[in-house]
Design a protein around this motif. Structure first.
Motif, PDB file in Angstrom:
ATOM      1  N   PHE A  30       1.018  -1.286   0.046  1.00 22.20           N
ATOM      2  CA  PHE A  30      -0.099   0.014  -0.020  1.00 22.20           C
ATOM      3  C   PHE A  30       1.021   1.262   0.018  1.00 22.20           C
ATOM      4  N   GLY A  31       2.259   0.929   0.184  1.00 25.01           N
ATOM      5  CA  GLY A  31       2.994   1.950   0.087  1.00 25.01           C
ATOM      6  C   GLY A  31       2.640   3.631   1.506  1.00 25.01           C
ATOM      7  N   ASN A  32       2.212   4.348   1.204  1.00 25.04           N
ATOM      8  CA  ASN A  32       1.823   5.888   2.202  1.00 25.04           C
ATOM      9  C   ASN A  32       0.328   5.451   1.751  1.00 25.04           C
ATOM     10  N   GLY A  33      -0.340   5.050   1.988  1.00 25.58           N
ATOM     11  CA  GLY A  33      -2.200   4.915   1.874  1.00 25.58           C
ATOM     12  C   GLY A  33      -2.315   5.323   3.092  1.00 25.58           C
ATOM     13  N   VAL A  34      -3.998   5.472   2.540  1.00 26.43           N
ATOM     14  CA  VAL A  34      -3.801   6.278   4.071  1.00 26.43           C
ATOM     15  C   VAL A  34      -4.038   4.976   5.635  1.00 26.43           C
ATOM     16  N   GLY A  35      -3.930   3.614   4.941  1.00 24.15           N
ATOM     17  CA  GLY A  35      -3.954   2.624   5.686  1.00 24.15           C
ATOM     18  C   GLY A  35      -3.120   2.411   6.601  1.00 24.15           C
ATOM     19  N   THR A  36      -1.810   2.703   5.890  1.00 22.68           N
ATOM     20  CA  THR A  36      -0.624   2.511   6.435  1.00 22.68           C
ATOM     21  C   THR A  36       0.092   3.330   7.187  1.00 22.68           C
ATOM     22  N   ILE A  37       0.173   4.945   6.868  1.00 25.95           N
ATOM     23  CA  ILE A  37       0.275   6.312   7.118  1.00 25.95           C
ATOM     24  C   ILE A  37       0.415   6.682   8.025  1.00 25.95           C
TER      25      ILE A  37
END
Length: 456
Positions: free
Chosen positions: A90-97
């Motif tokens: 997910f990169g820096n998506g809302v689920g991981t940032i």
């Protein structure tokens, strides 16, 4: 700023039994997932398990889980073993940032997932579901978990990218996502040394990730160069702006968010639907009640968003499905400082985990928790604390796709119930198997065209 520490001697955090050399509890977590998770409640509110030699502090108490996700969430950032592996996809998506970046992305994306926006796009979603379910053949068995995954991926892809996305591209998205999500769980529960020797599996993971992100990147370029060639939520993402600054998202941010949405709104609802069909097919009384309710609301036509409010029993079936067979069973966080959590002192920079399965099967909240009973959700039948039912999480990181998932699942069950009687195929036992979600293994169903339903 550091978290408060215990004023009195902290409680001892026990280590779960079955800790194996080099493996820790990884074997039990992978091969005996649900019984192992059930056993952890007996150790108290927090228990330590080991993945290889890595300590993971498992929170088993519903109230302590609520604190991790809400009142004390600033000390428990997204991350840890599973969160870090999801960030690979997910990169820096809302689920991981974390931090300000998370708040900014959530502000931008929130309007795209509110009830009114999902309602406006529900016709596209319903058409995608109908197109798949109407293609079933009378008497031809299908593997329920894979079929429900495909339905949810197709429904979300058409909602995300518009109704003109070609069918071969849908199938490719599905295959790539399955490879990636299986890889995430393998990386999470296997010891680090084991991941290093899984060369072929890691190469497949890397190729699938590069391909998925490449496809989404090409769709972004196409959408910017030729507005109108892609539609749905994706086009709205290209135009979305931060309500405070007026700034939009970069192409890299849109790739991260689109991949996050694909990864989180396909497999979990698909798995929940497969379990719901399992319960419906093996309980004739439940199947008749769902069909009667759908018949009364739709009278032979395909369901629409306006019908969903009438499907009270069907919603209870899905609510109980997500309690009893909740797709999510393991989530991790990362402590930013030493934390006193209910008298347990957890060190800084530690992996902390919680489990929806443990919370949803707490006998102190849900009497006879292993019994599937949609009517436990009748109004005033059961007083369930908010912290004891969390299929979409809690707090500031509660799933943005909750409204989409509810709409998609209700439309799918209603579409199926209006057309088909479902029957278990043979008497093969269905068992739960842990992947990114707890999926039903060997769940094959046979559809039979209904003969006793209102005429269209």
């Amino acid at each position: 700023m550091t978290a408060p520490t215990a004023q009195e001697s902290p409680r001892l955090i026990p280590v779960a039994r079955g800790n194996l050399p080099a493996l820790g509890h990884a074997y039990q977590l992978w091969r005996h997932t649900l019984p192992f998770l059930d056993s952890l409640r007996s150790y108290g509110g927090v228990v330590r398990i080991n993945i290889g030699t890595l300590p993971v502090y498992m929170v088993t108490d519903p109230e302590l889980t609520r604190r991790v996700l809400t009142s004390e969430s600033r000390y428990f950032e997204t991350g840890g073993r599973m969160g870090d592996n999801l960030a690979l996809i997910f990169g820096n998506g809302v689920g991981t940032i974390n931090g300000a970046g998370h708040l900014r992305q959530r502000r931008i994306l929130q309007p795209l997932f509110n009830r009114s926006y999902i309602t406006a796009h529900s016709d596209v979603l319903a058409d995608a579901v109908r197109g798949r379910v109407s293609g079933w053949r009378d008497g031809a068995p299908f593997e329920a978990a894979a079929e429900m995954d495909r339905i949810m991926v197709a429904a979300f892809l058409k909602t995300l990218f518009g109704p003109t996305l070609p069918a071969p591209r849908e199938e490719e998205f599905y295959r790539l996502l399955r490879t990636l999500m299986k890889g995430v769980m393998r990386k999470t529960v296997a010891p680090s040394w084991a991941n290093r020797v899984m060369v072929t599996a890691n190469r497949e993971f890397d190729r699938a990730l590069a391909r998925l992100r490449g496809i989404v990147g090409s769709l972004i370029r196409e959408g910017r160069e030729n507005p109108g060639t892609v539609g749905g939520v994706f086009q709205a993402m290209l135009a979305a702006r931060d309500p405070d600054t007026g700034e939009g998202m970069t192409d890299a941010q849109i790739v991260d968010e689109a991949v996050t949405m694909l990864g989180t709104t396909g497999e979990a609802p698909g798995t929940a639907l497969a379990w719901a069909l399992h319960e419906i097919s093996r309980n004739p009384g439940i199947q008749r009640r769902v069909q009667s309710e759908v018949d009364a609301a739709c009278w032979g036509r395909s369901p629409a968003h306006a019908d969903l409010a009438s499907l009270e029993y069907t919603r209870r079936v899905l609510t109980e499905t997500m309690r009893h067979h909740g797709p999510g069973y393991l989530f991790t966080r990362w402590t930013t400082a030493p934390v006193d959590l209910g008298g347990y002192l957890i060190p800084a920079h530690a992996n902390v985990a919680y489990s929806q399965y443990i919370v949803h099967h707490d006998p102190a909240v849900f009497p006879d928790p292993q019994r599937f009973d949609p009517d436990r959700w009748l109004p005033n039948a059961l007083a369930v604390p908010r912290s004891s039912y969390l299929p979409f999480g809690l707090g500031s990181r509660q799933c943005l796709g909750e409204n989409f998932s509810w709409t998609a699942m209700l439309l799918t069950v209603a579409e199926i119930a209006g057309r088909w009687d479902l029957h278990p195929h043979r008497n093969r036992p269905v068992r739960p198997v842990a992947s990114t979600t707890v999926r039903p293994h060997h769940l094959t169903l046979t559809p039979r065209a209904r003969t006793a339903c209102p005429a269209a």
